[in-house]
Each structure stands twice: as structure tokens, then as C-alpha cells.
Design an enzyme around this catalytic site. Sequence first.
Site, PDB file in Angstrom:
ATOM      1  N   ARG A 160      41.675  76.248 -41.567  1.00 55.53           N
ATOM      2  CA  ARG A 160      40.870  77.389 -41.114  1.00 55.53           C
ATOM      3  C   ARG A 160      41.725  78.644 -40.914  1.00 55.53           C
ATOM      4  O   ARG A 160      41.500  79.441 -40.016  1.00 55.53           O
ATOM      5  CB  ARG A 160      40.132  77.060 -39.808  1.00 55.53           C
ATOM      6  CG  ARG A 160      39.184  75.889 -39.911  1.00 55.53           C
ATOM      7  CD  ARG A 160      38.048  76.149 -40.912  1.00 55.53           C
ATOM      8  NE  ARG A 160      37.208  74.952 -41.014  1.00 55.53           N
ATOM      9  CZ  ARG A 160      37.400  73.971 -41.893  1.00 55.53           C
ATOM     10  NH1 ARG A 160      38.409  74.051 -42.769  1.00 55.53           N
ATOM     11  NH2 ARG A 160      36.615  72.924 -41.926  1.00 55.53           N
ATOM     12  N   SER A 239      30.153  76.252 -36.373  1.00 59.18           N
ATOM     13  CA  SER A 239      31.133  75.696 -35.428  1.00 59.18           C
ATOM     14  C   SER A 239      31.811  76.831 -34.674  1.00 59.18           C
ATOM     15  O   SER A 239      32.463  77.678 -35.285  1.00 59.18           O
ATOM     16  CB  SER A 239      32.182  74.873 -36.185  1.00 59.18           C
ATOM     17  OG  SER A 239      31.563  73.793 -36.861  1.00 59.18           O
ATOM     18  N   GLU A 343      36.478  79.918 -33.379  1.00 62.86           N
ATOM     19  CA  GLU A 343      36.544  80.078 -34.828  1.00 62.86           C
ATOM     20  C   GLU A 343      36.022  81.441 -35.270  1.00 62.86           C
ATOM     21  O   GLU A 343      36.609  82.066 -36.152  1.00 62.86           O
ATOM     22  CB  GLU A 343      35.770  78.955 -35.518  1.00 62.86           C
ATOM     23  CG  GLU A 343      35.937  78.937 -37.025  1.00 62.86           C
ATOM     24  CD  GLU A 343      35.450  77.647 -37.660  1.00 62.86           C
ATOM     25  OE1 GLU A 343      34.944  77.710 -38.800  1.00 62.86           O
ATOM     26  OE2 GLU A 343      35.583  76.588 -37.042  1.00 62.86           O
TER      27      GLU A 343
END
Length: 351
Positions: A160, A239, A343
Site C-alpha cells: 500500500r 478499508s 489508509e
Amino acid sequence: MQELHDAPLAPLTTFRLGGPATRLVTATTDDEVIAAVREADAAGTPLLVIGGGSNLVIGDKGFDGTALVVATKGVTLDGTGLELAAGEVWTDAVAACVEAGLAGIECLAGIPGSAGATPIQNVGAYGQEVASTITEVVAYDRRSGETVTLSNEECAFSYRHSRFKADPERYVVLRVRFRLEDADGMSGPVRYAETARVLGVAPGERVPLATARDTVLKLRAGKGMVLDPEDHDTWSAGSFFTNPILDDETFAAFRTRVRERLGDGVEPPAYPAGDGLTKTSAAWLIDKAGFTKGYGSGPARISTKHTLALTNRGDATTEDLLTLAREVVAGVRDAFGITLVNEPVMVGVGL
């Protein structure tokens, strides 16, 4: 190139949250994108680049600067090569590749947002991530004032993360190039345990492309991870927290905390993440810390379908969302000694 002033940003995000931008510009060509960026940089004006808005948390006061919506279009398939303009809708691009019989991104179906955002976050799900298929990223380098082409290696992809995320003020993605696989209509090897179980195959086996894509879409929809304007569980950024990656010492301390809290026979999720590193599940941490599906009594709550999604139930503010996020972070840290990391990109706010 369209220009608006004191323009609302909330409708441009999947959270439907955030105040207005002083100036909102919509660019439909690479040249317009570059011109807007150069103009803002020359004037010393803060710049916010917006794609699909699926990974943004914008403060209630909005953005005092130029918000640039990248609305460029273009899908080019040449053999197993794929080039996407940054403004292309990602889900449409995945569908086009499945239709063309090309494997490599079919398990990334249903992820909201634009193609240009995928290398920034190194988007991944259900056993695939874009780093495994991206060959090059074409971007405008705000430092040099030139358009550059970065190889996969130069993008410095990790979980990520990427060079673009590490230096968010430097690059504006214009185009993304991929190398996919022609496997005679079959998917890439199925690598995610849940997907393999639902498909009834062993990990590493292949299934028809459309079957893989449709299965992932059903799994995502069941978790509120496919956009639906009528379903407030999808008024989210997907998320909200990344899965923690722990070194051996930290993971050992974490396991001790788990046993103390949940009992000697309980083991936390653990996945190899490189030399001396272990990845665990943020969703598991949140749930076991007491934040179950649907948690909350205000206008911002945890999704009723997935503990990893924080949602706007219809009339939340960004501050409502952040209050919930901070409560979850503090609760997980108190329970297990791990600090969750958001995130989505925060604009004018932070945890």
C-alpha cells in the site's frame, strides 16, 4: 477546462464529506492537467489532485487552494499491453481487460476510484496488487517541470505504498501502463484463501476470468465494498486502516497481549511479509478490541458488513468520522499495543 469557485468537494468523494475548495478545476486532457498544476505551482497555491475520490478524507473547512479533478480518458490495449489515462474509471478498465481475455487485475474488480490512483496506493485485494502488472507510470514531475516515465522499479512499490505516496507533492500521475497475461481466457493463479474457498479450487489454480471477477465482486459487495448510493455501508473509503506489519520483537509482544486478553489458545492472524516481518489483520484487531460491525451511535459508524470500513450514515461531518477513527485507534492500541495507520489520504485533518 472547467473552473468553479467556492465549489463543494463532498460530492466528489465516496465518503460524501468535506468542505468546499476555493477553486475547482476539471481537466480532461494531459495538457490541461499539466497546465493547471503549473499555474498553481507558479502562484504558490496549494494543490489537491482528485481522481475518483475513494481514498480522501477532506476536512469540514474544505481546501484553501486549487482542487484539480483529473477527468482524462483513454484505454489502449495492444496485445498484452494496457495503457490507461489517469482519469479512467478503474472498475471499467478491469471489465475491459476481462472482456479482452487478459489476466492480472481481475481480482481488483469493484475497487472504486480512478486508474491514476492505483500506483500511488499500490492498490491490492484478493491476492493481486497493481505492482505485479504495472510496467511504467507517466507522470508530471512538479520539481523538474517535465513529464517523466518511471519504470516499475523506480516506482518503489511496497505494501500500500509507492514513490508517489512517499513524496505526494512531487508527482501527478498522467498515465499508467500494464503488462497483463493471455492465459486462454483463464485468470491468474488464485492466491487468496477466501477466493479459492468460494471458487472451490486450491490456491494457485486458475479459473475463467469472468468467474474470478464475478466472485470477487460478490465477496466485496457482501462486505459493503462495492459502491451503492442506497447503501450507507458503502459511504466509506473502503478499508480505513492498513494491515499492520510487525517485526519479530513487536509481533512476539503482540502475541503475548493477545493471550492475556483473549486466552492462551488464541492466535492472531499472521502472514509472512518479508525477512523478519509478519503482517496481521487490522479488521481482526478492531473486532477483538470491541469495535464490532455497526459499532457507534452517531452519524459516523463502523460498517454493518465489515469492521475495517468506517462509514457516513448520511449526515455525518468529517469531525464525526475522525472522532470514531480516533476511538478505534486508541482502543486497539490499549488492547494490543499496536497503533493502526489510516489508509485514506487526509486533507486538512489528521488522526
